[in-house]
Structure formats: C-alpha cells, structure tokens
Design a protein around this motif. Structure first.
Motif, short mmCIF file in Angstrom:
data_model
loop_
_atom_site.label_atom_id
_atom_site.label_comp_id
_atom_site.label_asym_id
_atom_site.label_seq_id
_atom_site.Cartn_x
_atom_site.Cartn_y
_atom_site.Cartn_z
N ALA A 234 0.74 -1.17 0.17
CA ALA A 234 -0.06 -0.02 0.00
C ALA A 234 0.67 1.20 -0.02
CB ALA A 234 -1.01 -0.10 0.96
N ASP A 235 1.98 1.23 0.75
CA ASP A 235 2.86 2.55 0.87
C ASP A 235 3.46 2.59 -0.55
OD1 ASP A 235 2.15 2.87 3.46
OD2 ASP A 235 4.03 1.94 4.40
N ALA A 236 3.99 1.56 -1.10
CA ALA A 236 4.57 1.56 -2.31
C ALA A 236 3.56 2.17 -3.38
CB ALA A 236 5.04 0.24 -2.95
N ALA A 237 2.48 1.56 -3.40
CA ALA A 237 1.35 2.04 -4.30
C ALA A 237 1.05 3.59 -4.07
CB ALA A 237 0.32 1.18 -4.23
N HIS A 238 0.99 3.94 -3.07
CA HIS A 238 0.68 5.35 -2.82
C HIS A 238 1.88 6.31 -3.37
CE1 HIS A 238 -2.52 4.07 0.26
NE2 HIS A 238 -3.36 4.60 -0.75
N ALA A 239 2.89 5.76 -3.14
CA ALA A 239 4.18 6.50 -3.47
C ALA A 239 4.14 6.79 -4.88
CB ALA A 239 5.34 6.01 -2.98
#
Length: 113
Positions: free
Chosen positions: A24-29
């Motif tokens: 989720a963090d990678a996708a949001h980034a």
C-alpha cells in the motif's frame, strides 16, 4: 496528451501475509509521483462488496451487468501522458508497487475531456 487506463484484477495481486502495508505504501508513493508529475487523472479500486447494476434510459435499475461482461474488479489508475511509451513506463512502476502485471488500455481522443 492521451489518457490511459492502467489496471489489474484483484486475483492478480497476491501479497504474503504481513506485506500488504508495504505494498500500500509503495502504491501510494507511485500515485504521489504521478500527481507530482502532473499526469494523474484518477484511480482507485472497485468496491467488490457492492454489486453492479444496470440502469436503462427510463431509470429502470436491474442487478447485474451486460451478459457478456466478465467480472470487473481490482485496481485502476487513469493517467494522461504524452505517449504510449510513457504509459508503459508508469505501468511498470505500478506493477512493481502492486507486485503484479498491469494491463494498459488507451482511451479514444475526446476533445471535451
């Protein structure tokens, strides 16, 4: 510039237990990067808990989809970029973040959008 749909079905995203927050963090980034680059139009996931309906011109609502439609679910991002190559580069970034291959489709030109 052309708009592209970058998407994946839910079943394609297989994430080991405990790794979903990192995904989720990678996708949001990646989405923030696309926003910063000025190419992000919109995106999100289909709410699979809410069944689809069909709405006729007279307002009649029936449950379901077109008979030949396969299940529509997963995650979607629409970007407006200068070339197909740029769309493929963004799709690769999203694929890394979501840990699954992405499908890329080009929208037809619409001068009103």
């Amino acid at each position: 510039m052309t708009k592209y749909l970058i998407s994946f079905p839910s079943a394609a995203m297989v994430v080991p237990d405990g790794e979903l927050p990192a995904v989720a963090d990678a996708a949001h980034a990646v989405i923030e990067e696309a926003k910063d680059a000025g190419v992000y139009v919109f995106g999100g996931g289909i709410n699979e808990a809410v069944p689809p309906v069909m709405v006729d011109g007279d307002g009649t609502v029936t449950e379901g989809t077109y008979p030949r439609t396969t299940q529509l679910e997963g995650g979607y991002t629409v970007l407006e970029v200068p070339s197909r190559e740029a769309a493929l580069e963004w799709a690769a970034k999203i694929a890394v973040a979501c840990r699954c291959a992405q499908e890329v489709r080009e929208f037809q030109y619409d001068p009103a959008s």
